[in-house]
Write an enzyme that holds these catalytic residues in place. Structure first.
Site, mmCIF file in Angstrom:
data_model
loop_
_atom_site.group_PDB
_atom_site.id
_atom_site.type_symbol
_atom_site.label_atom_id
_atom_site.label_comp_id
_atom_site.label_asym_id
_atom_site.label_seq_id
_atom_site.Cartn_x
_atom_site.Cartn_y
_atom_site.Cartn_z
ATOM 1 N N ASP A 10 -3.606 -6.709 0.444
ATOM 2 C CA ASP A 10 -2.995 -6.508 1.756
ATOM 3 C C ASP A 10 -1.511 -6.287 1.495
ATOM 4 O O ASP A 10 -0.796 -7.225 1.130
ATOM 5 C CB ASP A 10 -3.243 -7.752 2.622
ATOM 6 C CG ASP A 10 -2.513 -7.696 3.962
ATOM 7 O OD1 ASP A 10 -1.856 -6.677 4.244
ATOM 8 O OD2 ASP A 10 -2.609 -8.679 4.721
ATOM 9 N N LYS A 72 7.467 -1.330 4.353
ATOM 10 C CA LYS A 72 6.286 -0.701 4.954
ATOM 11 C C LYS A 72 6.647 0.170 6.150
ATOM 12 O O LYS A 72 5.991 1.174 6.427
ATOM 13 C CB LYS A 72 5.311 -1.789 5.372
ATOM 14 C CG LYS A 72 3.939 -1.297 5.773
ATOM 15 C CD LYS A 72 3.025 -2.480 5.997
ATOM 16 C CE LYS A 72 1.631 -2.065 6.410
ATOM 17 N NZ LYS A 72 0.773 -3.250 6.548
ATOM 18 N N ASP A 192 -4.649 -7.352 15.926
ATOM 19 C CA ASP A 192 -3.935 -7.539 14.666
ATOM 20 C C ASP A 192 -2.443 -7.276 14.856
ATOM 21 O O ASP A 192 -1.999 -6.135 14.906
ATOM 22 C CB ASP A 192 -4.537 -6.585 13.612
ATOM 23 C CG ASP A 192 -3.862 -6.703 12.240
ATOM 24 O OD1 ASP A 192 -2.889 -7.483 12.111
ATOM 25 O OD2 ASP A 192 -4.317 -6.015 11.314
#
Lengths: 606, 160
Positions: A10, A72, A192
């Site tokens: 992840d 990210k 999420d």
């Protein structure tokens, strides 16, 4: 500890971690003190050393200008995409021109430039090292990541020395991890909310089949935004304008205090926001009202996902919470209200995605077939037509892998080439969607305008990633179309970085690869023997002798154990075995089309 | 063109047993999905991807009654929408009234109309069963033209 060869990773905005399957059970990789999370944080020193993870994070306050967070958010994005974020990014971002109009985003740190892919690769390497340097991985991405963002993530994995088996969606991975504990069938909604991204996926579970019905999200919504909201409020009270201040030290202290305040408010009603020259108490109610607009936005995405699945909140049987931001009581309450049921929180929201990725990695590498994952593409894909309109070739929420085609023609008489722009997004006007790249089909014979029929085929693989081919039907010209990405690293740049990374790796990479190639070769030769026995007679003489030559060479290379020779022999073998593999798959399919089950087909000795 | 019914091993008819469709889809997915051919040769992987894409397309086509009817009509050699453009006149009147009512409706009202439009669409699809039984291909095309119109209204309602 057992050293896994295949892991699930992840790669998060705030934290990253790995997990692997041991004796059928997924486990996260922990360090000696039991920590699973590696902060997605890098700290660069003038002497060239780079700290990654906790050590980097600890340096953030002392050395903010050399510390980088939230890489990210930069992955697969253009400088234009990032305009709204620039005030919050303490590092200079530049866009460099590469060949054919391609642009590459770079982050400047202390006079050195790094692509987001390289920075993410450094984080991945640290995660990989902790797991005992596995060579293969499944890496997760937000479901709402577009093609460019997926590509950037896969490139980062490659640069980190990983064979990226698959890119899978985070909410889907989470559902997979939960599915191990909850049996049965029904509709599952995954909410999420991570450090930087939000996804909502709606899944249908039917005896061990995980079918994603729809997904929606925002790749710019997460815990980082909550920190900024707290920061902004405090800064305003201090009389500081955050959009203009360049004080890295102050910004880092504000950010740090904001994050601590946010976390403290999840377990107590009030929390102290403190930096050296300023202090104030925040109440949970204050935080809730700061968060409300963000949570409203996330629930609007949930509504859209449900709509696309043609369902209502009442149809949802289970709600799963994923991501560190779902620890916030206000988030839990609002999600529970929206779906009208209490969400599952039994798995650690920070670890569940990696656990699911490990399960998928195990499926891909072990060949077990007890779980089937069917995912979708989050955003429509299409080409630009005359007047800048979007011609959608593949609609969002189509199950992958999938294909789609459209017809194109020329605008001028005797035009021999066409240039096609590829876009991803939901808007009718291409300018509002994301330009993925363009391709040129040349070699069209001269014909009147509108006469050529160019058939464009889009293929989306199981990673949710696109490949394009085109063919002029009247002349049969199938000019090779190479899609030029509008943004990001080229294949050769990635390869160069992979090589550099291997040279610098203090590990016996070559020996590991030789072992892998031997294992792979053995199984390939084994397959070949069986396939030849069943279908060898259907091959032409040339095909058969090519296989004999290549397999003999492969055997020699396997016993010699020289990596370059092995690689070459393996590639040559893969090529000549293609006709045999296709023959075999065709037999399976035609048997299936006659209505046989897979078991019956295998029993027939295919 | 590919026959989606044949691809999934289902009888070629409009009234479809949705459970059988689901089972056929999952059985075939389990056999050909790239996840289960990942360690195979390049040829096997390419074949797995292409076959799965075809299975997915067949499933998506047959699952949606509108696309299923369109596909079956084409397989039966029926007229295209360009060849027969007619919409049953009574239906057109009904739709014009519906459009007007929707324009006047508030958010809650729109939701009500969306539900009603869905039900109307179901009625329309049920009406296709005897037409397919009789082989009235032109009749089917007209009804599909009507369905397309209604689906347009539904899409507008959803995107609003």
């Amino acid at each position: 500890m057992t050293t896994p060869t295949v892991v699930g990773i992840d790669l998060g905005t705030t934290n990253s971690l790995a997990a692997f399957v041991l004796n059928g059970v997924p486990e996260v990789v922990r360090d000696a003190s039991g920590n699973a999370l590696v902060p997605s944080c890098l700290s660069f020193h003038p002497d060239g050393t780079v700290l990654v993870g906790r050590a980097a994070r600890e340096r953030a306050l002392a050395d903010p200008t050399h510390t980088i967070f939230s890489v990210k958010r930069l992955m697969g994005r253009t400088l234009a995409d990032l305009q709204p974020d620039l005030p919050h990014i303490p590092h200079q971002l530049v866009e460099r021109d590469a060949e054919a109009g391609r642009k590459v985003l770079r982050v400047t740190i202390d006079g050195r430039e790094f692509t987001p892919e390289e920075l993410s690769a450094m984080i991945l390497k640290e995660v990989r090292k902790r797991a005992g340097n596995p060579t293969k991985a499944v890496i997760t991405v937000p479901a709402y990541f577009d093609d460019a963002q997926r590509q950037a993530t896969r490139d980062a994995g490659r640069i980190a020395g990983l064979d990226v088996l698959r890119i899978i969606n985070e909410p889907t991975a989470a559902a997979l991890a939960y599915g191990l504990h909850t049996k049965g069938t029904g509709v599952v909604a995954v909410y999420d909310l991570g450090g930087g991204t939000f996804d909502c996926s709606i899944l249908q579970l039917t005896d061990s089949v995980f079918k994603v019905l729809s997904t929606n999200g925002d790749t710019h919504l997460g815990g980082d935004d909550f920190d900024r909201a707290i920061m902004s409020m405090a800064a305003k009270e201090m009389g500081i304008d955050l959009t203009t201040t360049k004080d890295a030290w102050l910004l880092q202290h504000l950010r740090d205090a904001a994050e601590k305040t946010k976390i403290a408010l999840s377990s107590s009603e009030t929390a102290e926001f403190a930096i050296p020259d300023f202090r104030r108490t925040f109440t949970r109610a204050e935080l809730d009202s700061l968060l409300a607009p963000f949570i409203d936005r996330s629930l609007e995405k949930c509504r859209k996902a449900l709509r696309d699945a043609e369902l209502t909140p009442a149809d949802v049987n289970e709600v799963v919470l994923v991501g560190g931001s779902t620890r916030i009581p206000f988030v839990r309450r609002r999600v529970a209200e929206f779906f009208g049921r209490t969400p599952h929180t039994d798995l650690n929201p920070d670890e569940v995605v990696a656990l699911g990725a490990a399960v998928q990695a195990d499926i891909l590498s072990s060949g077990r077939r007890d779980r089937l994952l069917l995912d979708v593409i989050p955003l429509s894909l299409g080409v630009e037509t005359l007047g800048g309109a979007m011609d959608r070739i593949i609609e969002r929420n189509t199950t992958v892998p999938c294909t789609g085609t459209t017809r194109y023609s020329t605008h001028k008489d005797n035009q021999t080439a066409i240039l096609v722009n590829i876009y991803q997004g939901e808007r009718e006007v291409v300018a509002a969607n994301k330009l993925l790249g363009q391709f040129k089909l040349s070699g069209i014979p001269p014909m009147p305008a509108g006469f050529p029929v160019v058939l464009i085929t889009f293929r989306v693989d199981a990673n949710g990633m696109l490949r394009v081919s085109a063919k002029e039907e009247r002349s049969g010209v199938e000019a090779a179309v190479e899609v030029k990405a509008a943004h990001g690293l080229s294949q050769s740049e990635v390869e160069r970085l992979v090589l550099e990374s291997v040279e610098h790796a203090h590990e016996d990479f070559a020996a590991r690869r030789v072992i892998e190639f031997r294992r792979k070769g053995e199984s390939a030769l084994d397959h070949m023997t069986k396939a030849l026995a069943a279908h060898g007679d259907k091959l032409t003489h040339e095909q058969r002798s090519a296989i004999d030559v290549a397999s003999a060479e492969l055997r020699v290379a396997m016993s010699a154990g020289d990596l370059p020779t092995l690689e070459q022999a393996n590639a040559a073998f893969e090529k000549v075995i293609l006709p045999l593999a296709e023959l075999q798959m065709n037999v399976v399919t035609s048997a299936l089309l006659r209505g046989k089950t897979e078991g019956e087909v295998l029993a027939d000795g295919v | 063109m590919i026959d989606c019914f044949e691809r999934l091993g289902l009888p070629r008819r409009f009234s479809l047993d949705l459970t059988a469709l689901e089972t056929a889809f999952l059985d075939r997915s389990r056999a050909v999905h790239p996840d289960f051919h990942h360690s195979g040769s390049q040829g096997e992987q390419a074949a797995a991807e292409a076959l799965t894409a075809a299975v997915n397309e067949a499933y998506t086509t047959l699952k949606d009654p509108f696309r299923r009817a369109e596909h079956l009509l084409t397989l039966l050699g029926g007229p295209s929408a360009a060849e027969v453009k007619e919409i049953p006149p009574a239906f057109l009147m009904e739709m014009m009234d519906l459009r007007e009512e929707i324009e006047r409706a508030d958010a809650a009202g729109k939701l009500k109309y969306e539900k009603a439009a869905r039900q109307r669409l179901d009625v329309l699809f049920n009406g296709l069963v005897p037409l397919f039984d009789r082989g009235d291909l032109i009749g089917i095309r007209k009804e599909l033209n009507a369905a397309k119109y209604l689906r347009g209204i539904l899409r507008d309602l959803r995107d609003a």
